[in-house]
Design an enzyme around this catalytic site. Structure first.
Site, PDB file in Angstrom:
ATOM      1  N   ASP A 124       0.843  -1.196   0.000  1.00 18.19           N
ATOM      2  CA  ASP A 124       0.000   0.000   0.000  1.00 18.19           C
ATOM      3  C   ASP A 124       0.882   1.251   0.000  1.00 18.19           C
ATOM      4  OD1 ASP A 124      -2.998   0.869   0.499  1.00 18.19           O
ATOM      5  OD2 ASP A 124      -1.734   2.169   1.743  1.00 18.19           O
ATOM      6  N   ASN A 132      -2.696  13.009  -4.035  1.00 16.21           N
ATOM      7  CA  ASN A 132      -3.835  13.466  -4.831  1.00 16.21           C
ATOM      8  C   ASN A 132      -4.288  14.863  -4.419  1.00 16.21           C
ATOM      9  OD1 ASN A 132      -4.207  11.271  -6.600  1.00 16.21           O
ATOM     10  ND2 ASN A 132      -5.362  10.123  -5.072  1.00 16.21           N
ATOM     11  N   HIS A 137      -5.184  14.503  -9.211  1.00 15.69           N
ATOM     12  CA  HIS A 137      -5.338  13.076  -9.526  1.00 15.69           C
ATOM     13  C   HIS A 137      -4.510  12.653 -10.740  1.00 15.69           C
ATOM     14  CE1 HIS A 137      -8.439  11.962  -6.588  1.00 15.69           C
ATOM     15  NE2 HIS A 137      -8.852  13.216  -6.714  1.00 15.69           N
ATOM     16  N   ASP A 141      -2.107   9.476 -10.637  1.00 14.12           N
ATOM     17  CA  ASP A 141      -2.044   8.355 -11.581  1.00 14.12           C
ATOM     18  C   ASP A 141      -0.593   8.089 -12.006  1.00 14.12           C
ATOM     19  OD1 ASP A 141      -4.758   8.092 -11.442  1.00 14.12           O
ATOM     20  OD2 ASP A 141      -5.164   9.085 -13.359  1.00 14.12           O
ATOM     21  N   GLU A 167      -4.839   2.445  -4.189  1.00  6.01           N
ATOM     22  CA  GLU A 167      -3.383   2.569  -4.138  1.00  6.01           C
ATOM     23  C   GLU A 167      -2.758   1.314  -3.538  1.00  6.01           C
ATOM     24  OE1 GLU A 167      -4.904   4.719  -0.371  1.00  6.01           O
ATOM     25  OE2 GLU A 167      -5.545   4.462  -2.449  1.00  6.01           O
TER      26      GLU A 167
END
Length: 264
Positions: A124, A132, A137, A141, A167
């Site tokens: 994680d 973010n 965002h 990505d 994530e």
């Protein structure tokens, strides 16, 4: 009008040619047999013209017709293969999605033995919401792609990588014992920490927390995931940017010390 040449793998074209030849040959044999029987019944002898017609007509018809249907058949198989791959591939990253990863791991886990253990790592990204929120965002990505590439570079050929949450990633290590799982988990942690992510022109450090479990007997993904997720939670509680691994048979015992003392 003749359309464009279909894009098929070489093995598919080889099968198209072989099946077309086989169907054509079969058609020639059947046609010659029927023509011979008809001539013997109605004329009492064989005529070269009739035999030639019995051979030429199937060649003119069987080759294009059989070839067309074989091409269409293998086009459908290829289209189905592509659709299946898309159904099991994450739409953003070049790795399996949760559905594909879960299905693949469930199959592989059926072959786990004490002599061939398997390890599941749940990975994680630490504080990903901050990425973010701070950079947007789109940059989030990009960070996901960077982490996925770092994980892929740290695992072995034959290991499986999937994105199983926003994530959160999963790495499955067939034949991975405790020592190998710990080594690979540390390689992943270091690879992500070393990855270059500079959304505003300045480097922004990324890190991951990892929870892992090793199985030595047939199991199911859901059970291993729960156990690995508990170790992941412990790694987060201990300060992030670290890994916690255990053996599936030790699931109810206290967790072992963290793999690394680094904090994120």
């Amino acid at each position: 009008m003749v359309g464009p040449i279909p894009k098929l793998p070489a093995i598919a074209w080889a099968n198209v040619i072989l099946w077309t030849l086989a169907i054509t040959l079969g058609t020639l044999v059947i046609s010659a047999f029927i023509a011979t029987g008809i001539m013997l019944v109605f004329t009492g002898n064989l005529e070269i013209t009739g035999i030639l017609l019995a051979l030429i007509l199937p060649l003119l018809l069987a080759v294009p017709v059989a070839g067309f249907f074989m091409i269409r058949h293998y086009q459908m198989l290829e289209d189905n293969r592509v659709l299946q791959r898309l159904a099991y591939t994450d739409s953003l990253l070049d790795c399996m999605n949760r559905r594909g990863f879960t299905a693949s791991v469930d199959i592989a886990l059926q072959y786990a033995t004490p002599h061939r253990p398997c390890a599941l790592l749940i990975i994680d990204i630490d504080n990903f919401k901050r990425v973010n929120d701070r950079f947007g965002h789109d940059q989030g990505d990009i960070a996901l792609g960077i982490v996925a590439d770092a994980i892929q570079s740290a695992i072995r050929a034959g290991d499986m990588l999937g994105r199983i949450g926003g994530e959160e990633f999963g790495a499955f290590l067939p034949g991975g014992d405790d020592a190998q799982a710990r080594q690979i988990a540390e390689r992943i942690r270091q690879a992500v920490a070393a990855a270059h992510f500079a959304p505003d022109g300045a480097r922004h450090d990324l890190s991951v927390s990892i929870g892992g479990i090793v199985a030595t007997e047939p199991s199911a993904f859901a059970m291993l995931y729960r156990a690995a997720d508990q170790r992941l939670y412990a790694a987060k509680q201990d300060g992030r940017n670290r890994a916690r691994l255990d053996h599936v048979k030790d699931d109810k015992r206290p967790l072992p010390p963290a793999l690394t003392g680094a904090t994120g």
